[in-house]
Write a protein that holds these residues in place. Structure first.
Motif, mmCIF file in Angstrom:
data_model
loop_
_atom_site.group_PDB
_atom_site.id
_atom_site.type_symbol
_atom_site.label_atom_id
_atom_site.label_comp_id
_atom_site.label_asym_id
_atom_site.label_seq_id
_atom_site.Cartn_x
_atom_site.Cartn_y
_atom_site.Cartn_z
ATOM 1 N N MET A 1 0.820 -1.169 0.000
ATOM 2 C CA MET A 1 0.000 0.000 0.000
ATOM 3 C C MET A 1 0.873 1.244 0.000
ATOM 4 O O MET A 1 1.966 1.244 0.559
ATOM 5 C CB MET A 1 -0.904 -0.025 1.217
ATOM 6 N N LYS A 2 0.364 2.305 -0.608
ATOM 7 C CA LYS A 2 1.134 3.529 -0.765
ATOM 8 C C LYS A 2 1.542 4.126 0.572
ATOM 9 O O LYS A 2 2.662 4.587 0.741
ATOM 10 C CB LYS A 2 0.329 4.532 -1.572
ATOM 11 N N LEU A 3 0.654 4.104 1.550
ATOM 12 C CA LEU A 3 0.951 4.706 2.846
ATOM 13 C C LEU A 3 2.098 3.985 3.544
ATOM 14 O O LEU A 3 2.970 4.622 4.129
ATOM 15 C CB LEU A 3 -0.289 4.706 3.730
ATOM 16 N N ASP A 4 2.118 2.648 3.464
ATOM 17 C CA ASP A 4 3.218 1.895 4.069
ATOM 18 C C ASP A 4 4.550 2.272 3.423
ATOM 19 O O ASP A 4 5.559 2.416 4.107
ATOM 20 C CB ASP A 4 2.982 0.390 3.938
ATOM 21 N N ALA A 5 4.543 2.439 2.110
ATOM 22 C CA ALA A 5 5.765 2.834 1.407
ATOM 23 C C ALA A 5 6.202 4.227 1.830
ATOM 24 O O ALA A 5 7.396 4.483 2.007
ATOM 25 C CB ALA A 5 5.543 2.790 -0.103
ATOM 26 N N GLU A 6 5.240 5.131 2.034
ATOM 27 C CA GLU A 6 5.571 6.480 2.475
ATOM 28 C C GLU A 6 6.139 6.467 3.889
ATOM 29 O O GLU A 6 7.056 7.220 4.205
ATOM 30 C CB GLU A 6 4.342 7.385 2.402
ATOM 31 N N MET A 7 5.615 5.605 4.739
ATOM 32 C CA MET A 7 6.119 5.526 6.103
ATOM 33 C C MET A 7 7.549 4.992 6.117
ATOM 34 O O MET A 7 8.397 5.470 6.861
ATOM 35 C CB MET A 7 5.233 4.629 6.977
ATOM 36 N N LYS A 8 7.813 4.005 5.259
ATOM 37 C CA LYS A 8 9.172 3.471 5.157
ATOM 38 C C LYS A 8 10.123 4.540 4.631
ATOM 39 O O LYS A 8 11.256 4.641 5.082
ATOM 40 C CB LYS A 8 9.189 2.237 4.259
ATOM 41 N N LEU A 9 9.628 5.358 3.696
ATOM 42 C CA LEU A 9 10.441 6.444 3.164
ATOM 43 C C LEU A 9 10.743 7.463 4.250
ATOM 44 O O LEU A 9 11.877 7.925 4.391
ATOM 45 C CB LEU A 9 9.729 7.123 1.993
ATOM 46 N N LEU A 10 9.746 7.805 5.067
ATOM 47 C CA LEU A 10 9.956 8.734 6.182
ATOM 48 C C LEU A 10 11.006 8.192 7.134
ATOM 49 O O LEU A 10 11.940 8.901 7.515
ATOM 50 C CB LEU A 10 8.644 8.980 6.937
ATOM 51 N N GLN A 11 10.879 6.930 7.515
ATOM 52 C CA GLN A 11 11.840 6.340 8.429
ATOM 53 C C GLN A 11 13.233 6.309 7.808
ATOM 54 O O GLN A 11 14.222 6.623 8.467
ATOM 55 C CB GLN A 11 11.410 4.939 8.836
ATOM 56 N N ALA A 12 13.320 5.979 6.518
ATOM 57 C CA ALA A 12 14.614 5.942 5.844
ATOM 58 C C ALA A 12 15.249 7.333 5.797
ATOM 59 O O ALA A 12 16.453 7.483 6.008
ATOM 60 C CB ALA A 12 14.466 5.380 4.432
ATOM 61 N N LYS A 13 14.419 8.370 5.556
ATOM 62 C CA LYS A 13 14.947 9.731 5.517
ATOM 63 C C LYS A 13 15.457 10.150 6.893
ATOM 64 O O LYS A 13 16.494 10.787 7.008
ATOM 65 C CB LYS A 13 13.877 10.707 5.033
ATOM 66 N N ILE A 14 14.724 9.799 7.927
ATOM 67 C CA ILE A 14 15.165 10.147 9.285
ATOM 68 C C ILE A 14 16.472 9.438 9.589
ATOM 69 O O ILE A 14 17.426 10.032 10.076
ATOM 70 C CB ILE A 14 14.084 9.800 10.322
ATOM 71 N N GLU A 15 16.542 8.146 9.282
ATOM 72 C CA GLU A 15 17.747 7.374 9.570
ATOM 73 C C GLU A 15 18.929 7.817 8.716
ATOM 74 O O GLU A 15 20.069 7.763 9.158
ATOM 75 C CB GLU A 15 17.467 5.886 9.378
ATOM 76 N N ALA A 16 18.652 8.274 7.484
ATOM 77 C CA ALA A 16 19.735 8.714 6.604
ATOM 78 C C ALA A 16 20.202 10.120 6.932
ATOM 79 O O ALA A 16 21.208 10.590 6.413
ATOM 80 C CB ALA A 16 19.271 8.650 5.149
ATOM 81 N N GLY A 17 19.466 10.797 7.800
ATOM 82 C CA GLY A 17 19.859 12.141 8.171
ATOM 83 C C GLY A 17 19.328 13.218 7.255
ATOM 84 O O GLY A 17 19.724 14.372 7.356
ATOM 85 N N ILE A 18 18.442 12.867 6.317
ATOM 86 C CA ILE A 18 17.835 13.880 5.461
ATOM 87 C C ILE A 18 16.943 14.775 6.308
ATOM 88 O O ILE A 18 16.914 15.981 6.155
ATOM 89 C CB ILE A 18 17.056 13.235 4.301
ATOM 90 N N ILE A 19 16.219 14.164 7.221
ATOM 91 C CA ILE A 19 15.476 14.906 8.236
ATOM 92 C C ILE A 19 16.246 14.637 9.504
ATOM 93 O O ILE A 19 16.303 13.514 9.965
ATOM 94 C CB ILE A 19 14.034 14.385 8.376
ATOM 95 N N LYS A 20 16.874 15.636 10.039
ATOM 96 C CA LYS A 20 17.720 15.370 11.178
ATOM 97 C C LYS A 20 17.591 16.433 12.231
ATOM 98 O O LYS A 20 17.053 17.499 12.007
ATOM 99 C CB LYS A 20 19.165 15.186 10.760
ATOM 100 N N ASN A 21 18.121 16.097 13.365
ATOM 101 C CA ASN A 21 18.043 16.951 14.532
ATOM 102 C C ASN A 21 19.438 17.365 14.974
ATOM 103 O O ASN A 21 19.656 17.742 16.087
ATOM 104 C CB ASN A 21 17.317 16.177 15.645
ATOM 105 N N GLU A 22 20.402 17.263 14.055
ATOM 106 C CA GLU A 22 21.778 17.596 14.384
ATOM 107 C C GLU A 22 22.077 19.007 13.906
ATOM 108 O O GLU A 22 21.564 19.456 12.903
ATOM 109 C CB GLU A 22 22.735 16.632 13.679
ATOM 110 N N SER A 23 22.943 19.677 14.611
ATOM 111 C CA SER A 23 23.340 21.020 14.200
ATOM 112 C C SER A 23 24.169 20.917 12.931
ATOM 113 O O SER A 23 25.002 20.031 12.787
ATOM 114 C CB SER A 23 24.162 21.676 15.300
ATOM 115 N N ASP A 24 23.929 21.821 12.003
ATOM 116 C CA ASP A 24 24.701 21.812 10.775
ATOM 117 C C ASP A 24 25.930 22.708 10.874
ATOM 118 O O ASP A 24 26.565 23.000 9.879
ATOM 119 C CB ASP A 24 23.826 22.229 9.595
ATOM 120 N N GLY A 25 26.235 23.136 12.088
ATOM 121 C CA GLY A 25 27.418 23.953 12.295
ATOM 122 C C GLY A 25 27.129 25.441 12.233
ATOM 123 O O GLY A 25 27.962 26.252 12.608
ATOM 124 N N SER A 26 25.970 25.823 11.751
ATOM 125 C CA SER A 26 25.654 27.244 11.703
ATOM 126 C C SER A 26 25.071 27.687 13.033
ATOM 127 O O SER A 26 24.517 26.886 13.778
ATOM 128 C CB SER A 26 24.670 27.533 10.568
#
Length: 98
Positions: free
Chosen positions: A1-26
């Protein structure tokens, strides 16, 4: 289902650091110091496309000068349904460091 794929994408982005909570140095701008809740509509399962919604979130956060340390908690506050379930499956460390 599309929603499951989107959830996996969200989790993958968080784990890959695309969506992150780390300071970028600025330096963090003071505009996010008093922010309690983001002024964005919540992600709605079945209505919103997750990828488009995440792009909107990221652009909003950047344009409002939020430090990346605030992104994770702000993202969590805006997720609902399956997206929030996916976020909730992350360990506390993953949720706070990515």
């Amino acid at each position: 289902m599309k929603l499951d794929a989107e959830m996996k994408l969200l989790q993958a982005k968080i784990e890959a650091g695309i969506i992150k909570n780390e300071s970028d140095g600025s330096a963090a701008r003071s505009s996010d110091a008093g922010a309690k809740h983001p002024k964005l509509p919540s992600f709605q399962d079945g209505r919103d496309d997750l990828d488009v919604w995440l792009t909107r979130f990221e652009r909003f956060a950047e344009s409002n000068g939020w430090s990346r340390e605030k992104w994770s908690s702000s993202l969590c506050a805006l997720l609902t349904g399956h997206a929030l379930d996916c976020y909730g499956r992350l360990s506390a460390e993953q949720a706070m460091t990515r």
